[in-house]
Each structure stands twice: as C-alpha cells, then as structure tokens.
Design an enzyme around this catalytic site. Structure first.
Site, mmCIF file in Angstrom:
data_model
loop_
_atom_site.group_PDB
_atom_site.id
_atom_site.type_symbol
_atom_site.label_atom_id
_atom_site.label_comp_id
_atom_site.label_asym_id
_atom_site.label_seq_id
_atom_site.Cartn_x
_atom_site.Cartn_y
_atom_site.Cartn_z
ATOM 1 N N ARG A 173 1.015 -1.510 -0.033
ATOM 2 C CA ARG A 173 -0.221 0.080 -0.257
ATOM 3 C C ARG A 173 0.726 1.248 0.383
ATOM 4 O O ARG A 173 0.498 2.007 -0.509
ATOM 5 C CB ARG A 173 -0.436 -0.198 1.442
ATOM 6 C CG ARG A 173 -1.921 -1.101 1.044
ATOM 7 C CD ARG A 173 -3.095 -1.061 1.992
ATOM 8 N NE ARG A 173 -3.918 0.269 1.928
ATOM 9 C CZ ARG A 173 -4.612 0.034 3.152
ATOM 10 N NH1 ARG A 173 -4.732 0.076 4.477
ATOM 11 N NH2 ARG A 173 -5.896 1.639 3.249
ATOM 12 N N CYS A 230 -1.463 5.638 9.248
ATOM 13 C CA CYS A 230 -1.294 4.667 8.485
ATOM 14 C C CYS A 230 -2.573 4.593 7.716
ATOM 15 O O CYS A 230 -2.757 5.667 6.681
ATOM 16 C CB CYS A 230 -1.718 3.667 10.039
ATOM 17 S SG CYS A 230 -3.090 4.435 10.262
#
Length: 274
Positions: A173, A230
């Site tokens: 990611r 995050c």
C-alpha cells in the site's frame, strides 16, 4: 507509564480489592463489529467497546475514515462503560491489539491510566482463566476526562514534517501497488514505510522491548521528532505503543492518515523511496 499487562497480571489485579475496568475492543477492518465474538467469550466483567461509534466519529471524507471523537463524546462513552475518576483501565481485543491500541491511545490522550492486555483474549484463554459469555449493562460512571496528553499533527504538518514521518501500512500500500480502501494509492511524500505488523510476534503479542528498540533504531537516530500515520489512524496507534515499549515517547499521530490525505488532492509519492 507502563504500556502492557500480561494475562496473569490482569488475573491478579481482577482478584484485588480495586480491579481495573476491562474494555474489550474486538475490531478488524474486515469485521469492524466484534460484539458477537465478545458475547461468545470474554474476560469476566469486561465491557464491549465499539471502535466505529465510540472511539471514532464521522465526517467528510477529508477527515478520514476514523476521525477522533471529541472529548465530550469520549467522556459520554467512558461513563457508559462505567469509568470513574482515578480508575485504572485495561484494554484488549481479539489478539493483535490494533483495536486495543486505538483505545489505549485515546484514553492516554484523555489522561486515563490505561494498559494493553498483551496478546488479547487468546492470551487470557491460553491460561484457562475464567471466561464469561453474553453481555451486561455496567453501572454508569462519573469520569471527567481531560484532553491533549498525546501529540497530534495535521495534514499540513504531515506534509511539511521535518522529523521522521512513518507510514505504518503494509509495504504494497505504501508503494502504491494496491489500495483496497482509499481513492488514491501511494504515500505522503517524505514518509518512510514501517509496517505495523512487524511490531508483533506470530501470536499477536508485542515483540520484546529489545527487539522493538533495535527495529526503530534502524529507522532513526533522532527519536525526538517522529510522527506516524496509517490508513485511518487506528493501526498507527499500535506503532506508537510499540515505540513507547521501546522507550521512544512523544511520538505524534496524524489522525486522518492516508484516508484523509488521499481525499484532499494532495501530492502523492509511489515506490520504495520516501
């Protein structure tokens, strides 16, 4: 302040004259509502906490998927859990401590004495300690929360951060190879990847302090200027807990994280490099 408590230590404290309030935050990205798991078995007297509605609020996409609740909103929830002033708290979940770390960070932010049950409910069950099923309505508490005890940064501050900005998401990611949750793939320019999953053993417990210290020493020689984000501000709290176990304090959280940043039309970096 101690970050962790073991299942054995919790059992001893639960049998004492002044047991802590145990909050069970069963949560996962794939199953955000963990009430069914909680009701199937939990630490006796534990109270179920819903991360989506009690440890987060909701707003525009530019605020991210799990914006922080206000002090007033969290205080109302805490009183419903039975929290009183001066009461110690232990937070736990189904094992990996991601949901528990969100609760830990928020309650620390609100001035509460709180620890994470290392290994969560599986660690409790592993010792064949008593287990309770179902749920009960706790007596309302009267806690008055404060606010601002943990540092936070805004999107503007994250974009111009002069210290070490850590991206706690999985490597694919961060690199922009996949993005299952948010509208844009990649990372905040300048951020360094440090996946949260590398903080834990296979059983979900945090790695020993020495191992975590070694891990973060490879990332920075200046532990006085670190911020973490995050996907939506949840697992970044786990990173902050791990860093505190390693002796690194005052790490800032970017609460909106990538879910907010990717909805703002801000610059995006891809690949291995910051």
């Amino acid at each position: 302040m101690t970050v962790l408590i073991t299942a054995g230590e919790l059992a001893e404290e639960m049998a004492s004259a002044h047991p802590p309030l145990v909050l069970d935050v069963r949560w996962a990205l794939t199953q955000p509502d963990g009430r069914a798991e909680f009701e199937a078995g939990h630490v006796p007297g534990a109270v179920y906490v819903d991360l989506e509605t009690e440890l987060s609020t909701h707003g525009e996409p530019t605020a991210g998927r799990h914006p922080l609740p206000s002090r007033e909103r969290l205080e109302k929830a805490a009183r419903a859990w039975g929290l009183n002033d001066g009461m110690r708290v232990v937070v736990m979940d189904g094992g990996p401590s991601f949901g528990a770390s969100r609760a830990w960070w928020l309650l620390r932010h609100a001035g509460v004495d709180v620890r994470i049950l290392d290994g969560g409910f599986p660690a409790w069950a592993e010792l064949a300690l008593p287990i309770e099923q179902g749920s009960a309505m706790p007596l309302a508490g009267h806690a008055t929360l404060s606010w601002g005890h943990m540092p936070v940064i805004t999107a503007d501050e994250a974009g111009a951060y002069q210290g070490l900005l850590l991206d706690a998401r999985a490597g694919e990611r961060y690199r922009g190879e996949v993005e299952p949750m948010d509208p844009v793939a990649g990372h905040i320019p300048g951020a360094v990847n440090a996946p949260t999953t590398e903080n834990s053993e296979l059983d979900g417990r945090f790695k020993p302090a020495a191992a975590l210290t070694a891990r973060f020493a490879e990332l920075t020689t200046d532990p006085g200027a670190i911020a973490v984000y995050c996907g939506s501000g949840v697992t970044a709290a786990h990173q902050i807990a791990a860093m505190e176990i390693a002796g690194i304090t005052d790490v800032a959280l970017y609460p909106g994280s990538w879910s907010a940043w990717s909805n703002m039309g801000r610059p995006v970096a891809t690949g291995e490099t910051p």
